[in-house]
Write an enzyme that holds these catalytic residues in place. Structure first.
Site, PDB file in Angstrom:
ATOM      1  N   LYS A  56       0.649  -1.347  -0.093  1.00  0.00           N
ATOM      2  CA  LYS A  56      -0.008   0.076  -0.299  1.00  0.00           C
ATOM      3  C   LYS A  56       0.680   1.217   0.050  1.00  0.00           C
ATOM      4  O   LYS A  56       0.089   2.133   0.030  1.00  0.00           O
ATOM      5  CB  LYS A  56      -1.017  -0.079   1.226  1.00  0.00           C
ATOM      6  N   HIS A 111       6.644  -7.529  -2.085  1.00  0.00           N
ATOM      7  CA  HIS A 111       6.765  -6.859  -0.742  1.00  0.00           C
ATOM      8  C   HIS A 111       7.656  -7.486   0.533  1.00  0.00           C
ATOM      9  O   HIS A 111       7.891  -6.972   1.713  1.00  0.00           O
ATOM     10  CB  HIS A 111       5.367  -6.804   0.044  1.00  0.00           C
ATOM     11  N   SER A 141      -5.048   3.181   4.033  1.00  0.00           N
ATOM     12  CA  SER A 141      -5.130   2.205   2.274  1.00  0.00           C
ATOM     13  C   SER A 141      -5.085   0.982   2.892  1.00  0.00           C
ATOM     14  O   SER A 141      -6.000  -0.078   2.487  1.00  0.00           O
ATOM     15  CB  SER A 141      -4.143   2.225   1.304  1.00  0.00           C
TER      16      SER A 141
HETATM   17  P1  A3P Z   1      -4.824   4.521  -1.789  1.00  0.00           P
HETATM   18  O1  A3P Z   1      -5.580   3.468  -0.430  1.00  0.00           O
HETATM   19  O2  A3P Z   1      -4.409   5.615  -0.282  1.00  0.00           O
HETATM   20  O3  A3P Z   1      -6.090   5.111  -2.445  1.00  0.00           O
HETATM   21  P2  A3P Z   1       0.496  -0.339  -3.589  1.00  0.00           P
HETATM   22  O4  A3P Z   1      -0.084  -0.479  -5.045  1.00  0.00           O
HETATM   23  O5  A3P Z   1       1.212  -0.724  -2.697  1.00  0.00           O
HETATM   24  O6  A3P Z   1      -0.570  -1.138  -2.957  1.00  0.00           O
HETATM   25  O7  A3P Z   1      -0.562   1.027  -3.236  1.00  0.00           O
HETATM   26  C1  A3P Z   1      -1.983   1.170  -3.776  1.00  0.00           C
HETATM   27  C2  A3P Z   1      -2.255   2.775  -2.945  1.00  0.00           C
HETATM   28  O8  A3P Z   1      -1.724   3.509  -4.705  1.00  0.00           O
HETATM   29  C3  A3P Z   1      -3.982   2.935  -2.869  1.00  0.00           C
HETATM   30  O9  A3P Z   1      -3.401   3.882  -2.374  1.00  0.00           O
HETATM   31  C4  A3P Z   1      -4.010   3.791  -4.657  1.00  0.00           C
HETATM   32  O10 A3P Z   1      -5.383   4.714  -4.624  1.00  0.00           O
HETATM   33  C5  A3P Z   1      -2.913   4.771  -4.199  1.00  0.00           C
HETATM   34  N1  A3P Z   1      -1.940   4.348  -6.285  1.00  0.00           N
HETATM   35  C6  A3P Z   1      -2.383   3.628  -7.202  1.00  0.00           C
HETATM   36  N2  A3P Z   1      -2.005   4.144  -8.251  1.00  0.00           N
HETATM   37  C7  A3P Z   1      -1.845   5.415  -7.882  1.00  0.00           C
HETATM   38  C8  A3P Z   1      -1.756   6.915  -9.134  1.00  0.00           C
HETATM   39  N3  A3P Z   1      -1.207   7.205  -9.904  1.00  0.00           N
HETATM   40  N4  A3P Z   1      -2.011   8.652  -8.094  1.00  0.00           N
HETATM   41  C9  A3P Z   1      -2.081   7.962  -6.923  1.00  0.00           C
HETATM   42  N5  A3P Z   1      -1.613   7.173  -5.642  1.00  0.00           N
HETATM   43  C10 A3P Z   1      -1.876   6.243  -6.454  1.00  0.00           C
END
Ligand code: A3P
Length: 298
Positions: A56, A111, A141
Site C-alpha cells: 500500500k 513486498h 489504505s
Molecule cells: P489509497 O488506498 O490511499 O488510494 P499499492 O500499489 O502498494 O497496493 O498501493 C496502493 C495505493 O497507491 C492506493 O492508495 C492507490 O490508490 C495508490 N495509487 C496507485 N496508483 C496511483 C497513482 N497513479 N497516483 C496516486 N496514487 C496511486
C-alpha cells in the site's frame, strides 16, 4: 495470533488461513512456505529491476512508471498486458513462473522484507527501487484494502487494526521492520529509494531521477508520456492497471476499488487526534536509534 519470534526458514501454520515464515505473517491464499522459499532461492539476473515496497505504498504506481520508462513512454504495453504480468510478484508461485518467462530486462515486484529477499540479489548488479509512504496513509489504505482483498482477514475497526499494524501483526509484518531493514541498503549503487509523497509532488522530476538511476534516458516527449500515462486518472481507466480484471475470489470490488483515492494525508480523515498521537509515539520509538538485529527489526 501474535508475531512469532522468527526463525528464518521455519514456517508455522496459524489459524484463519495465515501462516508465519521468517517471523512474518502471510495469508495462505496466494502465498505458501514453498513460494517464499522459491523467492529466496530465485536466481537474480544483473539486469533485473525490482519494484519493492511495504504493501500500500504505491507499488502498482511505481510498476506503471517503470513499465512506461521501459517502453520509452509508449503506453501500448501497459494497455495490453495486466500489471501483474508486466511486473510479477516474486513471492507467489504464479508470479515467479511469470518472472522466469518474461523477456529481459525484467521488472519484478515484491513486498518481501529484506531478510527474505533472494539471496542472489546481494551479490548481483540488479537494481532495487524502494518506495516508502507515510505509514499513517499506509495504515488507512491497508485498512480499506483488507476489506476487499479476500486472502486477508476482515480488519474490524480501524482502532483495533491500528494496534495490529503498530505491532506488526498484519500480513507482510511490521512496517517499521520493513522500512528500516530496506533503508539499510542506502548508499549502495544498485539501491534507489523514493517516497510516495515525492511522486505526488513532482512526478516528472521523480521520473527523471529514476531514469538516471536506471541509465535509461528519455526525451522530453517520452518523459511527458510517462507522466501522463502514470497518473491516477489514466491508471484508473486502464483495465490492465486498475485490477478490474482480478477474479472475484481474490478481490471483492463490490466493496471498493483497488485504486481508492490516490492522495496523501487521507489519514487525517480517519484517525482521531488521540490515535494519531499514539501512532507518533510508536513511530518515534521504533524509528529512532539503531536497529536491534541484523534483519533490521527494532
Ligand atoms: P489509497 O488506498 O490511499 O488510494 P499499492 O500499489 O502498494 O497496493 O498501493 C496502493 C495505493 O497507491 C492506493 O492508495 C492507490 O490508490 C495508490 N495509487 C496507485 N496508483 C496511483 C497513482 N497513479 N497516483 C496516486 N496514487 C496511486
Amino acid at each position: 495470533p501474535g508475531v512469532s519470534e522468527g526463525y528464518p526458514g521455519v514456517s508455522q501454520v496459524m489459524s484463519h488461513g495465515y501462516f508465519q515464515h521468517g517471523g512474518v505473517t502471510f495469508p495462505g491464499l496466494l502465498y505458501s512456505p514453498r513460494s517464499l522459499e522459491a523467492a529466496r532461492e530465485f536466481p537474480v539476473e544483473d539486469d533485473d529491476v525490482f519494484n519493492v515496497t511495504y504493501q500500500k505504498s504505491g507499488t502498482v504506481w511505481m510498476l506503471e512508471i517503470l513499465s512506461l520508462i521501459r517502453q520509452d513512454g509508449d503506453p501500448r504495453w501497459c494497455r495490453s498486458v495486466p500489471n501483474w504480468d508486466r511486473g510479477p510478484w516474486l513471492e507467489t508461485l504464479l508470479g515467479l513462473r511469470r518472472a522466469r518467462a518474461n523477456a529481459r530486462p525484467r521488472i519484478i515486484s515484491s513486498h518481501l522484507p529484506v531478510h527474505m529477499f533472494p539471496k542472489s540479489f546481494f551479490g548481483s548488479k540488479a537494481k532495487v527501487i524502494y518506495t516508502v509512504r507515510d505509514p499513517k496513509d499506509v495504515l488507512v489504505s491497508l485498512f480499506h484494502f483488507a476489506r476487499i482483498f479476500r486472502p486477508y482477514r476482515d480488519p474490524g475497526s480501524l482502532g483495533d487494526f491500528m494496534d495490529k499494524f503498530l505491532q506488526g501483526d498484519v500480513p507482510f509484518g511490521s512496517w517499521f521492520q520493513h522500512v528500516r531493514g530496506w533503508l539499510q541498503l542506502r548508499g549502495r549503487e544498485n539501491f534507489f529509494w523514493i517516497s510516495y509523497e515525492e511522486l505526488q509532488q513532482d512526478l516528472r522530476g521523480s521520473v527523471q531521477r529514476l531514469c538516471s538511476f536506471l541509465c535509461h534516458p528519455l526525451s522530453p516527449a517520452a518523459l511527458d508520456a510517462v507522466v501522463t500515462n502514470a497518473s491516477f486518472a489514466a491508471m484508473s481507466h486502464n483495465p490492465m492497471s486498475n485490477f478490474s480484471l482480478s477474479p472475484g475470489f481474490i478481490l471483492d470490488q463490490n466493496r471498493g476499488p483497488f485504486l481508492r483515492k490516490g492522495i496523501s494525508g487521507d489519514w487525517r480523515n480517519h484517525l482521531s487526534p488521540e490515535q494519531s498521537r499514539r501512532f507518533d509515539l510508536v513511530y518515534r520509538e521504533r524509528m529512532e536509534g539503531p536497529p536491534k538485529n541484523p534483519s533490521g527489526d527494532t
